[in-house]
Design an enzyme around this catalytic site. Structure first.
Site, PDB file in Angstrom:
ATOM      1  N   ASP A 246      -8.962  -0.098  -9.868  1.00 23.74           N
ATOM      2  CA  ASP A 246      -9.761  -0.878  -8.917  1.00 23.74           C
ATOM      3  C   ASP A 246     -11.079  -0.113  -8.676  1.00 23.74           C
ATOM      4  O   ASP A 246     -12.074  -0.339  -9.378  1.00 23.74           O
ATOM      5  CB  ASP A 246      -8.927  -1.056  -7.630  1.00 23.74           C
ATOM      6  CG  ASP A 246      -9.645  -1.753  -6.488  1.00 23.74           C
ATOM      7  OD1 ASP A 246     -10.844  -2.038  -6.614  1.00 23.74           O
ATOM      8  OD2 ASP A 246      -9.020  -2.010  -5.429  1.00 23.74           O
TER       9      ASP A 246
ATOM     10  N   LYS B 140       0.855  -1.179   0.000  1.00 26.36           N
ATOM     11  CA  LYS B 140       0.000   0.000   0.000  1.00 26.36           C
ATOM     12  C   LYS B 140       0.895   1.235   0.000  1.00 26.36           C
ATOM     13  O   LYS B 140       1.856   1.302   0.781  1.00 26.36           O
ATOM     14  CB  LYS B 140      -0.893  -0.016   1.244  1.00 26.36           C
ATOM     15  CG  LYS B 140      -1.907  -1.163   1.248  1.00 26.36           C
ATOM     16  CD  LYS B 140      -3.003  -0.925   0.227  1.00 26.36           C
ATOM     17  CE  LYS B 140      -4.134  -1.930   0.364  1.00 26.36           C
ATOM     18  NZ  LYS B 140      -5.221  -1.693  -0.594  1.00 26.36           N
TER      19      LYS B 140
ATOM     20  N   GLU C  23      -1.650   0.466  -8.703  1.00 26.05           N
ATOM     21  CA  GLU C  23      -3.102   0.306  -8.606  1.00 26.05           C
ATOM     22  C   GLU C  23      -3.760   1.598  -8.129  1.00 26.05           C
ATOM     23  O   GLU C  23      -3.328   2.204  -7.153  1.00 26.05           O
ATOM     24  CB  GLU C  23      -3.383  -0.848  -7.633  1.00 26.05           C
ATOM     25  CG  GLU C  23      -4.839  -1.211  -7.480  1.00 26.05           C
ATOM     26  CD  GLU C  23      -5.025  -2.411  -6.543  1.00 26.05           C
ATOM     27  OE1 GLU C  23      -4.058  -3.183  -6.331  1.00 26.05           O
ATOM     28  OE2 GLU C  23      -6.131  -2.571  -6.010  1.00 26.05           O
TER      29      GLU C  23
ATOM     30  N   LYS D 166     -12.820  -7.276  -9.118  1.00 27.34           N
ATOM     31  CA  LYS D 166     -13.432  -7.731  -7.857  1.00 27.34           C
ATOM     32  C   LYS D 166     -14.900  -7.903  -8.160  1.00 27.34           C
ATOM     33  O   LYS D 166     -15.579  -6.934  -8.515  1.00 27.34           O
ATOM     34  CB  LYS D 166     -13.243  -6.697  -6.750  1.00 27.34           C
ATOM     35  CG  LYS D 166     -11.806  -6.525  -6.294  1.00 27.34           C
ATOM     36  CD  LYS D 166     -11.716  -5.539  -5.143  1.00 27.34           C
ATOM     37  CE  LYS D 166     -10.263  -5.295  -4.774  1.00 27.34           C
ATOM     38  NZ  LYS D 166     -10.109  -4.194  -3.811  1.00 27.34           N
TER      39      LYS D 166
ATOM     40  N   ASP E 288      -0.421  -0.300  -4.397  1.00 29.14           N
ATOM     41  CA  ASP E 288      -1.822   0.141  -4.423  1.00 29.14           C
ATOM     42  C   ASP E 288      -1.958   1.448  -3.653  1.00 29.14           C
ATOM     43  O   ASP E 288      -1.669   1.497  -2.458  1.00 29.14           O
ATOM     44  CB  ASP E 288      -2.712  -0.945  -3.796  1.00 29.14           C
ATOM     45  CG  ASP E 288      -4.199  -0.635  -3.920  1.00 29.14           C
ATOM     46  OD1 ASP E 288      -4.556   0.406  -4.524  1.00 29.14           O
ATOM     47  OD2 ASP E 288      -5.011  -1.441  -3.410  1.00 29.14           O
TER      48      ASP E 288
HETATM   49  O1  OSB Z   1      -7.823  -1.710  -2.517  1.00 24.83           O
HETATM   50  O2  OSB Z   1      -7.370  -3.700  -3.087  1.00 24.83           O
HETATM   51  C1  OSB Z   1      -7.806  -2.902  -2.258  1.00 24.83           C
HETATM   52  C2  OSB Z   1      -8.519  -4.780   0.970  1.00 24.83           C
HETATM   53  C3  OSB Z   1      -9.687  -4.167   1.348  1.00 24.83           C
HETATM   54  C4  OSB Z   1     -10.225  -3.153   0.581  1.00 24.83           C
HETATM   55  C5  OSB Z   1      -9.573  -2.744  -0.568  1.00 24.83           C
HETATM   56  C6  OSB Z   1      -8.404  -3.349  -0.971  1.00 24.83           C
HETATM   57  C7  OSB Z   1      -7.860  -4.376  -0.178  1.00 24.83           C
HETATM   58  C8  OSB Z   1      -6.605  -5.018  -0.530  1.00 24.83           C
HETATM   59  C9  OSB Z   1      -6.520  -6.526  -0.663  1.00 24.83           C
HETATM   60  O3  OSB Z   1      -5.617  -4.364  -0.787  1.00 24.83           O
HETATM   61  C10 OSB Z   1      -6.490  -7.336   0.581  1.00 24.83           C
HETATM   62  C11 OSB Z   1      -6.716  -8.823   0.376  1.00 24.83           C
HETATM   63  O4  OSB Z   1      -5.804  -9.560  -0.015  1.00 24.83           O
HETATM   64  O5  OSB Z   1      -7.831  -9.314   0.642  1.00 24.83           O
HETATM   65 MG    MG Z   2      -7.048  -1.672  -4.509  1.00 25.49          MG
END
Ligand code: OSB
Ligand code: MG
Length: 377
Positions: free
Chosen positions: A241, A166, A216, A265, A191
């Site tokens: 995303d 992140k 991301e 997703k 991300d």
């Molecule tokens: O932005 O991808 C995202 C988790 C919760 C909400 C948003 C995100 C995430 C993650 C992935 O980064 C976490 C996972 O492996 O489940």
């Molecule tokens: Mg994300």
């Protein structure tokens, strides 16, 4: 042709502590509240779903409370006692309800599970999957450099193929570059969850030389034009995303080149049916996809893994083992990532069920419709 008549359903609101808090620049998640769905058709076939909305609207607008309300008031009445020959028919029925995509996805999933059981096929094969072994990546929310190094080393040893970190405007691209250089066999994603804006483009550009496979969601979901302008000046592809909530968003991304890759997703786009439309577009337009995670339980993970078997999935997804975020999974069998690989089931359906004993331990409330199957009516 399968005929599915949904005669009863159950919905559970659970709250499960995470092993340790998952922190981004937007939110720290310490406990995972979720809505778990179970449906039964007239033959007694059971289908499962999981709503991936969070407790508060930090990632998208939907929350556990709004999804519960939407399912109870508007969505479940469109399913219960109705007859379907294909899950896409439910999407058509649910189009009378705007938005509420994560709530819709949980019902869409339960119906896909029943449908594939009735077709006596594993879900991944039924939707056109081409591989049984799914490469797994993992997300790390640590930001202290020493902790990061230790954690990445541990995950690389476990066999994970890819690590996602992140980032925000205050992260350190120089340290990140050092980390990437130390693990030449791992792919790295970063991300930003929309942390950058027109005032911080110069900071984002510092990530272009880090050696990342992709960045991301650098900008917020309502800054797609800005994203296109900046993408044109950077070599690292953006993977969107939050910006992609539908087939139409995916099409627009591709036309405007606000991103080059889609983080799929199913919850965010309203379920498997809509996700398959996006996959079709990805095939036609050659858009790489990968599967994102939502700190979810095994049912959502199993739907993700089935989707990851499709041909346009080009990078390892967020597929951590069941015990990565939680002590125990609420689904059974629990997802096992072995040497960085998650192997899909050959059982009909999505391949997992809810573990009712465990659900009882973490239950906040439940709702049951027509508990006793009505025979002869
Ligand atoms: O932005 O991808 C995202 C988790 C919760 C909400 C948003 C995100 C995430 C993650 C992935 O980064 C976490 C996972 O492996 O489940
Ligand atoms: Mg994300």
């Amino acid at each position: 042709m399968a005929t599915i008549q949904i005669i009863s359903a159950k919905m559970f609101h659970v709250k499960v502590p995470l092993k340790k808090p998952f922190t981004t620049h937007l939110q720290s998640v310490e406990e995972r509240e979720s809505i778990l769905i179970e449906m039964m058709d007239a033959d007694g076939t059971i289908g499962v779903g999981e709503c991936v909305a969070f407790t508060s609207p930090w990632y998208t607008e939907e929350t556990v409370s709004t999804a519960w309300l939407a399912i109870e008031q508007w969505l479940m009445p469109l399913v219960l006692n109705e007859t379907f020959t294909h899950p896409n028919e439910l999407d058509h029925a649910m189009s009378s309800v705007k938005g509420n995509r994560m709530a819709k996805a949980s019902l869409n999933h339960a119906l896909w599970d029943i449908y594939s059981k009735k077709m006596i096929q594993p879900l991944w094969k039924l939707i056109g999957g081409v591989r049984r072994d799914i490469e797994a990546g993992v997300v790390i929310a640590e930001n202290n450099f020493t902790d990061l190094l230790t954690k990445v080393d541990e995950l690389a040893t476990d066999g994970y193929k890819r690590v996602k970190l992140k980032i925000s405007t205050t992260s350190n691209p120089t340290e990140l570059k050092e980390l990437v250089n130390r693990f030449p066999n791992l792919q790295f994603f970063a991300d930003a969850n929309g942390a950058f804006s027109k005032d911080s483009i110069h900071i984002l550009k510092q990530y272009d030389d880090v050696g990342l496979t992709l960045i991301e969601q650098p900008f917020s979901e309502d800054e797609n034009l800005l994203s296109a302008q900046v993408q044109a000046t950077m070599k690292t592809p953006f993977a969107l995303d939050e910006s992609i909530t539908s087939y139409s968003d995916a099409k627009q991304m591709n036309k405007e080149q606000s991103g080059k890759i889609i983080v799929l997703k199913q919850g965010r786009v309203g379920g498997l049916s809509e996700a398959l439309k996006i996959h079709q577009l990805a095939m036609e337009e050659n858009i790489p996809l990968w599967i994102g995670g939502m700190i979810e339980f095994g049912v959502s993970k199993a739907f993700n893994a089935a989707f990851a078997s499709l041909p346009s999935i080009k990078y390892p997804g967020d597929f951590s083992s069941a015990d990565y975020f939680f002590e125990q999974d609420l689904a059974t069998p629990a997802v096992q990532v072995q040497n960085g690989i998650y192997s899909l089931t050959n059982e009909p359906g999505v391949g997992v069920l809810w573990n009712h004993e465990l659900i009882e331990q973490f239950l906040i409330k439940k709702q049951v419709w027509n508990e006793k199957p009505r025979k002869g009516t």
